[in-house]
Design a protein around this motif. Structure first.
Motif: not given
Length: 133
Positions: A6, A9, A20, A36, A38, A91, A93-94, A127-129
């Protein structure tokens, strides 16, 4: 090697957008189900969206409410999640996930025990959003 990688983010302000990407390798991408999930701290791992790479059928969680779009590029073996009008509650982690054998027919569980392992089969690293008010 079978893997999902991935990217994309980051940190944005509310109302912003992010895309993403999830690039797959080691399995037949164009005959699989991709999606996906999260997970925010203290919350369950929840399904965001799925796509069937063979026919393009998609699913979105209710909370998406038209803000996100999942898409695929079979030539690049990549699935994208375009996220518009992001909110602080997005917000998390995806995680990209794949059902490379289409065992579940695209009807994925909306909540799983933990993101990153187990059902539905393959997982990316996350991946962090982060969306600020």
């Amino acid at each position: 090697e079978v893997q999902l990688v991935e990217s994309g983010g980051g940190s944005v302000q509310a109302g912003g957008s992010l895309t993403l990407s999830c690039t797959a390798s080691g399995f037949t991408f164009d005959d699989s189900d991709m999606g996906w999930y999260r997970q925010a701290p203290g919350n369950e791992c929840e399904l965001v969206s799925t796509i069937s790479t063979s026919d393009g059928d998609t699913y979105y969680a209710d909370f998406v409410n038209g803000r996100f779009t999942i898409s695929q590029d079979n030539g690049k073996q990549t699935v994208y999640l375009r996220m518009n009008n992001l909110k602080p509650e997005d917000t998390a982690e995806y995680y990209c996930a794949a059902d490379s054998f289409r065992m579940y027919g695209g009807g994925w569980k909306t909540v799983v025990d933990i993101c990153g392992r187990g059902y539905p089969g393959l997982w990316g690293q996350g991946t962090l959003v982060t969306v600020s008010p």
